[in-house]
Write an enzyme that holds these catalytic residues in place. Structure first.
Site, mmCIF file in Angstrom:
data_model
loop_
_atom_site.group_PDB
_atom_site.id
_atom_site.type_symbol
_atom_site.label_atom_id
_atom_site.label_comp_id
_atom_site.label_asym_id
_atom_site.label_seq_id
_atom_site.Cartn_x
_atom_site.Cartn_y
_atom_site.Cartn_z
ATOM 1 N N SER A 150 37.665 44.942 35.010
ATOM 2 C CA SER A 150 36.781 43.883 34.517
ATOM 3 C C SER A 150 37.543 42.558 34.445
ATOM 4 C CB SER A 150 36.240 44.248 33.136
ATOM 5 O OG SER A 150 35.445 45.413 33.205
ATOM 6 N N GLU A 187 39.221 37.939 31.357
ATOM 7 C CA GLU A 187 39.868 38.996 30.580
ATOM 8 C C GLU A 187 41.301 39.229 31.057
ATOM 9 O OE1 GLU A 187 39.041 43.723 29.709
ATOM 10 O OE2 GLU A 187 37.333 42.360 29.757
ATOM 11 N N ARG A 216 38.526 42.626 22.460
ATOM 12 C CA ARG A 216 39.470 42.360 23.542
ATOM 13 C C ARG A 216 40.574 41.389 23.100
ATOM 14 N NH1 ARG A 216 36.867 45.918 24.347
ATOM 15 N NH2 ARG A 216 35.635 46.522 26.154
#
Length: 337
Positions: free
Chosen positions: A236, A333, A164
Site C-alpha cells: 500500500s 505510507e 500507521r
C-alpha cells in the site's frame, strides 16, 4: 564485523531499484550494532536503518551507511493458562512470525498474515490489516539510541501509537534502531472475520478456526496484491484517510456507493483505493511505472527499469486527482529516502 562498500540494494528494496549504498552492514546482535555505530569512520555520514525494504522508496544511491539489523531470535518471556509473552528479534521476517504463532495456536496476529517486512519495522509503521493493528499486541519495544548508543525499552503507551504511526516515525525518527519487540499473544481468542471477503473464504475452507483465518487472508492478499519478488512494489503506497464526520457526510451524499468505516463518533475512514479507482487511475501506466490493476493502492515498477522519482511523479499525479475529485489529500505510507 563485515562492512561492505558500494553495496547493491536491488535485492534489499521491494521496488527492485538498481541503486547502491556507500556502506552496508547487517549486524546480528546488539553488540555488533554498537560496534558499527562506534566506528569513527561513519561519524559524520548519513545513516539509515533498513528492514526488509518493503516500505521504503529510494530516490537515488544512498551516500552513507545503511544498517540492516539481522537479529533472528524468538524467545519466550512468560506464559500462563491464557496468554504468552514473546520477544522477537528485529530481523525476523514478519510473516514467519505470524506463521509460527498460528502453528503454535496463539491468537492475536493472524489477521496480519502476509504483510511484508521484518519485525523491527512493525512498530514504526504500526502495521495493520483486516481490523487489527500491531499496537494491539505489542507490550514493549527495545532498541538503541543512535547518538548515545544507550539502550531503551518503551512500553506500549510510550510508543504513542496511532493509525500507521508511532513515536519512531515522528519524534524519534532517525534517532533509534529497534533490536527486538515484545508481544502478548493468547491461547484462546475471538477471531475477527467481519472484514470483506474473509467469511467467504472461510466458507470455502469449511471451518472457522485460527489456521483457516490465516489461510483465508493469505489467499485474499495473494489474489489482490502483486508478488514483490516478481513485480516491484511496496504494498500500500497511500494511507487510508481518516476524515471528520462532516467531510464524510459530504462525500457520501455525493457518492452514496462509497465504502467507509466508522472509526469513532467524530471520524470515518474512506478507502484510498476506492478514491484512486474512481479518479481513473486503477491499472493506468506512466512509462515504467503503473497503478496495479487489481489494487489501486499499489504502485508498481511495471517494466523493472523504473526509478524512485518516476514512482513519486505518478504518486503526485494520483494525489492531485483525488484532491480535485474528493477534496481529500491522501498521504504516502512509504518512507521516501
Amino acid at each position: 564485523m563485515i562492512i561492505q562498500e558500494h553495496f547493491s540494494l536491488k535485492q534489499h528494496n521491494s521496488f527492485h531499484f538498481d541503486i547502491y549504498a556507500d556502506y552496508f552492514s547487517a549486524p546480528q546482535n546488539e553488540e555488533e550494532i554498537i560496534e558499527v555505530l562506534s566506528d569513527i569512520k561513519f561519524k559524520d555520514l548519513p545513516l539509515f536503518v533498513l528492514g526488509a525494504g518493503s516500505n521504503v522508496l529510494f530516490k537515488s544511491d544512498f551516500k552513507g551507511l545503511i544498517i540492516k539489523p539481522d537479529i533472528q531470535s524468538i524467545r519466550l518471556i512468560d506464559e500462563n493458562e491464557q496468554s504468552i509473552w514473546v520477544e522477537i528479534g528485529a530481523g525476523v521476517d514478519w510473516d514467519h512470525f505470524v506463521q509460527w504463532s498460528v502453528e503454535k495456536g496463539y491468537f492475536g496476529i493472524e489477521n496480519l498474515s502476509l504483510i511484508p517486512g521484518n519485525v523491527g519495522a512493525c512498530p514504526v509503521q504500526n502495521i495493520g490489516a483486516y481490523g487489527v493493528e500491531v499496537m494491539d499486541v505489542i507490550t514493549q519495544v527495545n532498541g538503541i539510541y543512535l547518538d548515545t548508543l544507550e539502550p531503551f525499552s518503551f512500553k506500549n503507551k510510550e510508543c504513542k501509537f496511532s493509525y500507521r504511526n508511532s513515536i519512531f516515525k515522528n519524534g524519534l525518527k532517525g534517532k533509534t534502531i529497534i533490536t527486538s519487540v515484545q508481544f502478548l499473544l493468547h491461547k484462546q481468542g475471538i477471531l475477527k472475520t467481519d472484514y470483506r471477503g474473509i467469511n467467504e473464504e472461510l466458507e470455502k475452507l469449511g471451518e472457522t478456526n485460527l489456521a483457516n483465518v490465516r489461510k483465508a487472508i493469505v489467499h485474499i492478499r495473494e489474489s489482490k496484491l502483486p508478488d514483490p519478488q516478481t513485480t516491484g512494489n511496496a504494498g500500500s503506497f497511500f494511507k487510508n484517510p481518516v476524515v471528520d464526520k462532516d467531510t464524510a457526510a459530504k462525500i457520501l451524499a455525493a457518492f452514496p456507493e462509497a465504502p467507509y468505516y466508522v472509526v469513532d463518533n467524530q471520524h470515518t475512514k474512506i478507502p484510498a483505493a476506492w478514491m484512486i479507482d474512481q479518479s481513473g487511475w486503477k491499472g493506468k501506466a506512466m512509462g515504467n511505472v503503473a497503478v496495479h490493476d487489481k489494487q489501486a493502492l499499489v504502485l508498481i515498477n511495471k517494466t523493472g527499469k523504473a526509478n524512485g522519482n518516476e514512482i513519486l511523479t505518478l504518486a503526485a499525479e494520483i494525489q492531485q486527482s483525488v484532491k480535485s475529485k474528493f477534496g481529500i489529500e491522501i498521504e504516502k505510507e512509504v518512507n521516501v529516502i
